[in-house]
Design a protein around this motif. Structure first.
Motif, PDB file in Angstrom:
ATOM      1  N   GLU A   1     -12.196   3.657  -4.369  1.00  0.00           N
ATOM      2  CA  GLU A   1     -12.482   4.220  -2.940  1.00  0.00           C
ATOM      3  C   GLU A   1     -11.231   4.425  -2.161  1.00  0.00           C
ATOM      4  OE1 GLU A   1     -15.220   1.240  -1.352  1.00  0.00           O
ATOM      5  OE2 GLU A   1     -15.936   1.300  -3.125  1.00  0.00           O
ATOM      6  N   ILE A   2     -11.490   5.527  -1.511  1.00  0.00           N
ATOM      7  CA  ILE A   2     -10.307   5.685  -0.264  1.00  0.00           C
ATOM      8  C   ILE A   2     -11.121   6.147   0.939  1.00  0.00           C
ATOM      9  CG2 ILE A   2      -8.587   6.654  -1.910  1.00  0.00           C
ATOM     10  CD1 ILE A   2      -9.447   9.475  -1.268  1.00  0.00           C
ATOM     11  N   ASP A   3     -10.308   5.681   1.965  1.00  0.00           N
ATOM     12  CA  ASP A   3     -10.961   6.112   3.318  1.00  0.00           C
ATOM     13  C   ASP A   3      -9.487   6.577   4.225  1.00  0.00           C
ATOM     14  OD1 ASP A   3      -9.603   3.906   4.408  1.00  0.00           O
ATOM     15  OD2 ASP A   3     -11.364   2.592   4.284  1.00  0.00           O
ATOM     16  N   GLU A   4      -9.806   6.734   5.384  1.00  0.00           N
ATOM     17  CA  GLU A   4      -8.987   7.131   6.330  1.00  0.00           C
ATOM     18  C   GLU A   4      -7.679   6.422   6.560  1.00  0.00           C
ATOM     19  OE1 GLU A   4     -12.112   6.444   7.234  1.00  0.00           O
ATOM     20  OE2 GLU A   4     -11.903   5.089   8.824  1.00  0.00           O
ATOM     21  N   ASN A   5      -7.953   4.997   6.157  1.00  0.00           N
ATOM     22  CA  ASN A   5      -6.707   4.288   6.181  1.00  0.00           C
ATOM     23  C   ASN A   5      -5.895   4.239   4.887  1.00  0.00           C
ATOM     24  OD1 ASN A   5      -7.356   3.152   8.681  1.00  0.00           O
ATOM     25  ND2 ASN A   5      -9.039   1.923   7.653  1.00  0.00           N
ATOM     26  N   THR A   6      -6.296   4.716   3.937  1.00  0.00           N
ATOM     27  CA  THR A   6      -5.367   4.846   2.735  1.00  0.00           C
ATOM     28  C   THR A   6      -4.231   5.702   2.765  1.00  0.00           C
ATOM     29  OG1 THR A   6      -7.721   4.607   1.348  1.00  0.00           O
ATOM     30  CG2 THR A   6      -5.720   5.215   0.152  1.00  0.00           C
TER      31      THR A   6
ATOM     32  N   MET B   1     -13.429  -0.649  -6.160  1.00  0.00           N
ATOM     33  CA  MET B   1     -12.500  -1.267  -5.085  1.00  0.00           C
ATOM     34  C   MET B   1     -11.653  -0.258  -4.497  1.00  0.00           C
ATOM     35  SD  MET B   1      -9.557  -4.212  -6.087  1.00  0.00           S
ATOM     36  CE  MET B   1     -10.496  -4.836  -7.080  1.00  0.00           C
ATOM     37  N   LYS B   2     -11.519  -0.653  -3.267  1.00  0.00           N
ATOM     38  CA  LYS B   2     -10.820   0.285  -2.114  1.00  0.00           C
ATOM     39  C   LYS B   2      -9.113   0.336  -2.297  1.00  0.00           C
ATOM     40  CE  LYS B   2      -9.363   1.246   2.289  1.00  0.00           C
ATOM     41  NZ  LYS B   2      -8.665   0.620   3.433  1.00  0.00           N
ATOM     42  N   ALA B   3      -8.525   1.597  -2.245  1.00  0.00           N
ATOM     43  CA  ALA B   3      -7.242   1.615  -2.515  1.00  0.00           C
ATOM     44  C   ALA B   3      -6.655   1.591  -0.968  1.00  0.00           C
ATOM     45  CB  ALA B   3      -6.994   2.727  -3.262  1.00  0.00           C
ATOM     46  N   ASP B   4      -5.718   0.663  -0.810  1.00  0.00           N
ATOM     47  CA  ASP B   4      -5.016   0.963   0.450  1.00  0.00           C
ATOM     48  C   ASP B   4      -3.826   1.827   0.410  1.00  0.00           C
ATOM     49  OD1 ASP B   4      -6.657  -1.297   1.542  1.00  0.00           O
ATOM     50  OD2 ASP B   4      -5.480  -2.575   0.241  1.00  0.00           O
ATOM     51  N   LEU B   5      -3.350   1.958  -1.006  1.00  0.00           N
ATOM     52  CA  LEU B   5      -2.177   2.852  -0.896  1.00  0.00           C
ATOM     53  C   LEU B   5      -2.141   3.552  -2.387  1.00  0.00           C
ATOM     54  CD1 LEU B   5       0.935   3.517  -0.215  1.00  0.00           C
ATOM     55  CD2 LEU B   5       1.729   1.574  -1.271  1.00  0.00           C
ATOM     56  N   VAL B   6      -1.712   4.939  -2.354  1.00  0.00           N
ATOM     57  CA  VAL B   6      -2.086   5.612  -3.648  1.00  0.00           C
ATOM     58  C   VAL B   6      -0.647   6.163  -3.824  1.00  0.00           C
ATOM     59  CG1 VAL B   6      -3.360   7.371  -4.905  1.00  0.00           C
ATOM     60  CG2 VAL B   6      -4.501   5.809  -3.592  1.00  0.00           C
ATOM     61  N   VAL B   7      -0.074   6.276  -4.924  1.00  0.00           N
ATOM     62  CA  VAL B   7       1.126   6.992  -5.288  1.00  0.00           C
ATOM     63  C   VAL B   7       0.328   8.042  -6.415  1.00  0.00           C
ATOM     64  CG1 VAL B   7       3.488   6.946  -5.765  1.00  0.00           C
ATOM     65  CG2 VAL B   7       2.626   4.949  -4.991  1.00  0.00           C
ATOM     66  N   LYS B   8       0.539   9.124  -6.006  1.00  0.00           N
ATOM     67  CA  LYS B   8       0.021  10.351  -6.879  1.00  0.00           C
ATOM     68  C   LYS B   8       1.065  11.503  -7.285  1.00  0.00           C
ATOM     69  CE  LYS B   8      -3.104  12.981  -5.738  1.00  0.00           C
ATOM     70  NZ  LYS B   8      -4.340  13.737  -5.246  1.00  0.00           N
ATOM     71  N   ASN B   9       0.773  12.404  -8.343  1.00  0.00           N
ATOM     72  CA  ASN B   9       1.600  13.435  -8.609  1.00  0.00           C
ATOM     73  C   ASN B   9       2.933  12.959  -9.179  1.00  0.00           C
ATOM     74  OD1 ASN B   9      -0.712  15.299  -7.388  1.00  0.00           O
ATOM     75  ND2 ASN B   9       0.692  15.236  -5.617  1.00  0.00           N
ATOM     76  N   ILE B  10       2.722  11.692  -9.806  1.00  0.00           N
ATOM     77  CA  ILE B  10       4.338  11.403 -10.164  1.00  0.00           C
ATOM     78  C   ILE B  10       4.684  11.956 -11.413  1.00  0.00           C
ATOM     79  CG2 ILE B  10       5.475   9.137 -10.883  1.00  0.00           C
ATOM     80  CD1 ILE B  10       3.175   7.518  -9.698  1.00  0.00           C
ATOM     81  N   ASP B  11       5.950  12.766 -11.449  1.00  0.00           N
ATOM     82  CA  ASP B  11       6.363  13.387 -12.687  1.00  0.00           C
ATOM     83  C   ASP B  11       6.457  12.426 -13.931  1.00  0.00           C
ATOM     84  OD1 ASP B  11       6.413  15.896 -11.034  1.00  0.00           O
ATOM     85  OD2 ASP B  11       8.561  16.248 -11.384  1.00  0.00           O
ATOM     86  N   ASN B  12       7.222  11.410 -13.586  1.00  0.00           N
ATOM     87  CA  ASN B  12       7.307  10.620 -14.426  1.00  0.00           C
ATOM     88  C   ASN B  12       6.887   9.212 -14.001  1.00  0.00           C
ATOM     89  OD1 ASN B  12       8.787  11.706 -17.230  1.00  0.00           O
ATOM     90  ND2 ASN B  12       9.780  12.530 -15.291  1.00  0.00           N
TER      91      ASN B  12
END
Ligand code: IZC
Ligand code: ZN
Length: 425
Positions: free
Chosen positions: A59-64, A1-12
């Motif tokens: 999946e990710i693309d240029e719109n993510t 499935m495609k990701a529209d938004l990803v929040v990453k490197n979250i400390d907690n």
């Protein structure tokens, strides 16, 4: 499935992963913490929650859109499950009275308090009330709240005003990013016209108003101010049972100031939550635990009432009652929209641990609104409602109190609040 938004490197990353129900006892400390967390969202739903990088099937693309969680703490959107959001006017004139020793119930008895807000709300137009409530909702959102409950109760026997309030809650639910859950509460005070004959007013609520509210789908819950000088336990029971018979779930303002047996009533009737409970009896607390009634606690109200009495939250948790937390935002007993301040009060004054606090302000708040299947935790399939706090850990949010720690709010998968776009809040 495609990701529209990803929040990453979250400390907690505080997921609150667990059963879709109110958490009790030690469950209230299990917050599902992930270090170096990552969350992926498609549309308005969460599609992945984990640690490190995304798996190959996302999946990710240029719109993510990617958001960086370095140095941040991420929680589910906060749930404020008890507010009197829609009202006219304000009551700052009561402050001087209170400083001179006047009590909340004395002011009400003398025809002020709720009655003064009733006149202001009756006079105000739909648009005026809408704009005022929207302003508060914007503030709440800024503090990380993504779902709010809003009570009527400033029309009383003027049903058109009650309907106006519920109509505004409904329109805000449609127009505003924050979800607004509506509660019918004409049983908020005895109107002066019925002072000597409250039965007549109660009959109108039961036989005319409740059926109409249910028919027009104006509210999910019915609530009563069960308090000395307002509605008795017997009267409250009748009103709540009438609501239930028309499909309105029950909530009750219980034992806020005087110990009347509101907690026992909530257990007998099968309320989803009993709210306030500052003066709840030990027996009432036990009965609530047995029946699974949530204790919705409002410490900012206790602070503002200047009586130095707070609900026995520790005892409630030990007895197995699920605790949720709310602002109680209203113009009289709690003029604040700040859910983060409530969380600090809950910990510093009522002695909940930060883990219990975040549970109470998210999944247990969701359960107080019967929305625990949809919101309240960061889990696959749930609504993508998240708060990105500019705070290195959960303790920090609670300990550094009275300010706004929100960096960004994601509601239904969209970034709807960004601190950098606000001068200060
Ligand atoms: O306007 O005073 N406690 N109802 C019960 C309120 C506070 C709201 C108000
Ligand atoms: Zn209230």
């Amino acid at each position: 499935m495609k990701a529209d938004l990803v929040v990453k490197n979250i400390d907690n990353l505080i997921t609150l992963k667990g059963p879709s129900r109110a958490r009790t006892k030690e469950e209230m400390r299990e917050i599902g913490l992930i270090k170096n967390g990552i969350v992926a969202i498609n549309g308005d739903k969460i599609i992945y929650v984990g640690e490190g990088e995304l798996p190959a099937d996302i999946e990710i693309d240029e719109n993510t859109l990617f958001l960086d969680g370095k140095g941040k703490t991420v929680t589910p959107g906060l749930v404020d499950s008890h507010t009197h959001l829609v009202h006219g006017g304000s009551r700052e004139h009561e402050l001087a009275m209170k400083l001179n020793g006047a009590k909340y119930l004395d002011i009400l008895e003398a025809g002020g308090g709720i009655h003064s807000t009733v006149s202001a709300t009756r006079k105000a137009s739909f648009d005026e009330l809408y704009r005022k409530a929207k302003k508060s909702l914007d503030i709440m959102l800024g503090y990380g709240v993504t779902t709010v409950e809003a009570k009527s109760g400033y029309g009383l026997d003027d049903f058109d005003t009650e309907i106006k309030q519920m109509g505004i809650a409904k329109k805000l639910d449609e127009d505003h990013p924050v979800d607004v859950v509506s509660t019918f509460m004409a049983a908020h005070a005895i109107p002066s016209k019925y002072k000597d004959n409250p039965k007549e007013f109660i009959n109108i609520i039961i036989s005319e108003m409740i059926p109409e509210v249910a028919k027009r789908n104006l509210a999910k819950f019915c609530d009563v101010f069960c308090e000395k000088g307002v509605f008795t336990v017997e009267e409250s029971k009748k009103i709540l049972e009438a609501g239930l018979s028309h499909g309105l779930l029950a909530k009750v303002h219980a034992d806020e100031i005087e110990s009347l047996g509101g907690a026992e009533l909530a257990a007998e009737v099968g309320c989803v939550s009993a709210d306030h409970l500052v003066a709840a009896s030990d027996k009432g607390i036990k009965m609530m635990a047995e029946k699974g009634v949530i204790a919705n606690l409002l410490p900012a109200t206790s602070f503002n009432l200047q009586a130095n009495k707070f609900a026995k939250a520790r005892k409630m948790i030990e007895e197995g009652v699920a605790v949720s937390l709310s602002t109680d935002y209203n113009p009289g007993s709690c003029p604040t929209e700040n859910m983060q301040l409530v969380m600090s009060f809950a910990s510093i004054i009522m002695k909940l641990t930060p883990e219990e606090v975040i549970t109470a302000a998210t999944i247990n708040g969701a359960a107080s609104l019967k929305l625990e299947e949809k919101i309240g935790s960061i889990e696959i399939g749930k609504k993508a409602d998240l708060v990105i706090f500019d705070a290195p850990n959960l303790n920090y949010i609670i300990y550094h109190f009275g300010i706004n720690h929100t960096d960004k709010v994601v509601k239904n998968g969209k970034v709807v609040f960004e601190k950098s776009k606000h001068i200060s809040c």
